[in-house]
Design a protein around this motif. Structure first.
Motif, PDB file in Angstrom:
ATOM      1  N   TYR A  16       0.853  -1.211  -0.015  1.00 26.09           N
ATOM      2  CA  TYR A  16      -0.063   0.088   0.301  1.00 26.09           C
ATOM      3  C   TYR A  16       0.947   1.160  -0.128  1.00 26.09           C
ATOM      4  O   TYR A  16       1.315   1.842   0.926  1.00 26.09           O
ATOM      5  CB  TYR A  16      -0.890  -0.115   1.136  1.00 26.09           C
ATOM      6  CG  TYR A  16      -1.994   1.011   1.025  1.00 26.09           C
ATOM      7  CD1 TYR A  16      -2.982   0.797   0.211  1.00 26.09           C
ATOM      8  CD2 TYR A  16      -2.045   2.016   2.145  1.00 26.09           C
ATOM      9  CE1 TYR A  16      -3.887   1.919   0.129  1.00 26.09           C
ATOM     10  CE2 TYR A  16      -3.038   3.097   1.959  1.00 26.09           C
ATOM     11  CZ  TYR A  16      -4.039   2.921   1.038  1.00 26.09           C
ATOM     12  OH  TYR A  16      -5.065   3.910   0.896  1.00 26.09           O
ATOM     13  N   LEU A  26       0.679   1.555   6.654  1.00 24.81           N
ATOM     14  CA  LEU A  26      -0.862   1.430   7.147  1.00 24.81           C
ATOM     15  C   LEU A  26      -1.136   0.696   8.437  1.00 24.81           C
ATOM     16  O   LEU A  26      -0.756  -0.577   8.345  1.00 24.81           O
ATOM     17  CB  LEU A  26      -1.834   1.034   6.026  1.00 24.81           C
ATOM     18  CG  LEU A  26      -3.273   0.943   6.298  1.00 24.81           C
ATOM     19  CD1 LEU A  26      -3.644   2.415   6.629  1.00 24.81           C
ATOM     20  CD2 LEU A  26      -4.017   0.429   5.152  1.00 24.81           C
ATOM     21  N   GLN A  32      -5.816  -6.941   1.911  1.00 25.38           N
ATOM     22  CA  GLN A  32      -6.403  -6.192   1.110  1.00 25.38           C
ATOM     23  C   GLN A  32      -7.989  -5.865   1.387  1.00 25.38           C
ATOM     24  O   GLN A  32      -8.344  -5.031   1.110  1.00 25.38           O
ATOM     25  CB  GLN A  32      -6.715  -7.020  -0.389  1.00 25.38           C
ATOM     26  CG  GLN A  32      -7.342  -6.477  -1.547  1.00 25.38           C
ATOM     27  CD  GLN A  32      -6.597  -5.221  -2.048  1.00 25.38           C
ATOM     28  OE1 GLN A  32      -5.213  -5.198  -2.062  1.00 25.38           O
ATOM     29  NE2 GLN A  32      -7.224  -3.970  -1.998  1.00 25.38           N
ATOM     30  N   ILE A  59      -7.215  -2.845   3.532  1.00 25.55           N
ATOM     31  CA  ILE A  59      -7.059  -1.645   2.592  1.00 25.55           C
ATOM     32  C   ILE A  59      -8.576  -1.144   1.872  1.00 25.55           C
ATOM     33  O   ILE A  59      -8.721   0.229   2.241  1.00 25.55           O
ATOM     34  CB  ILE A  59      -6.108  -2.215   1.391  1.00 25.55           C
ATOM     35  CG1 ILE A  59      -4.722  -2.065   2.063  1.00 25.55           C
ATOM     36  CG2 ILE A  59      -6.078  -0.946   0.398  1.00 25.55           C
ATOM     37  CD1 ILE A  59      -3.679  -2.821   0.985  1.00 25.55           C
ATOM     38  N   GLU A  61      -9.916   2.473   2.733  1.00 25.59           N
ATOM     39  CA  GLU A  61     -10.182   3.517   2.017  1.00 25.59           C
ATOM     40  C   GLU A  61     -11.392   3.895   1.757  1.00 25.59           C
ATOM     41  O   GLU A  61     -12.228   5.001   1.573  1.00 25.59           O
ATOM     42  CB  GLU A  61      -9.712   3.186   0.556  1.00 25.59           C
ATOM     43  CG  GLU A  61      -8.401   2.957   0.377  1.00 25.59           C
ATOM     44  CD  GLU A  61      -7.438   2.544  -0.955  1.00 25.59           C
ATOM     45  OE1 GLU A  61      -8.397   1.904  -1.765  1.00 25.59           O
ATOM     46  OE2 GLU A  61      -6.483   2.897  -1.229  1.00 25.59           O
TER      47      GLU A  61
END
Length: 152
Positions: free
Chosen positions: A56, A68, A139, A142, A146
Motif C-alpha cells: 500500500y 498503514l 486487501q 485496505i 479507503e
C-alpha cells in the motif's frame, strides 16, 4: 507507556518481567493467525502489524511516510492492550467480537473504539485474539480503510 525499542524482540525485553510471557504468547498468537501480507514492526512505540508500503504505497493518511497500521499490542501502565483498527472500522466485526468475548472470559469486556484492555494478564483470551487476527486480509483492510476514508 512507550518503551525504547527498535524491534519487537527489544520491546518484549524492555517491558516488566511479569508481563513478558503474556506479551510473547500474544505476539505469537497474532503472528500465527494474521493472514499473509502484514508486517510486524515497532509502530507508535508498540509492537505493530501493518500493511507495508510495498502493498500500500500511499501509507497512512495521517503520515504517509508510515505504513498503514492495522493492529498493535502494548504493555501499558495498568494493562496489556490489543488495538485492532478493523474492529473500529467494521461494525459487523465489532459485534462478532463483543458477542464472542463472554464465551472466553467471565469478566466484563473493557474496550474503547479500537482498544481492548486486559488488566488481568492471565485472562487474555488468546484463542479469541487469534481468531480476531485471522478475520481480515491486508486487501480487505485496505478496501475498508479507503472506503471509510472517502466517507469523511
Amino acid at each position: 507507556m512507550q518503551y525504547k525499542a527498535s524491534t519487537p524482540d527489544e520491546y518484549i525485553e524492555a517491558i516488566p518481567e511479569e508481563r513478558r510471557a503474556a506479551m510473547s504468547t500474544l505476539r505469537k498468537v497474532i503472528k500465527d493467525n494474521l493472514p499473509k501480507g502484514f508486517s510486524e514492526v515497532i509502530s507508535y512505540g508498540m509492537i505493530g502489524y501493518v500493511v507495508s508500503h510495498s502493498l500500500y504505497p500511499g501509507g497512512y493518511h495521517c503520515d504517509p511516510k508510515l505504513p498503514l497500521p492495522f493492529m498493535n499490542i502494548a504493555s501499558q501502565k495498568n494493562f496489556i492492550a490489543v488495538y485492532h483498527s478493523g474492529i473500529y472500522a467494521d461494525k459487523d466485526l465489532m459485534d462478532w467480537f463483543v458477542e464472542e468475548y463472554p464465551k472466553y472470559v467471565k469478566t466484563k469486556l473493557d474496550m474503547g473504539k479500537s482498544c481492548i484492555r486486559f488488566k488481568k494478564i492471565d485472562q487474555i483470551p488468546m484463542e479469541l485474539i487469534g481468531e480476531l487476527a485471522s478475520k481480515m486480509t491486508p486487501q480487505q483492510w485496505i478496501d475498508l480503510y479507503e472506503n471509510n476514508l472517502k466517507k469523511k
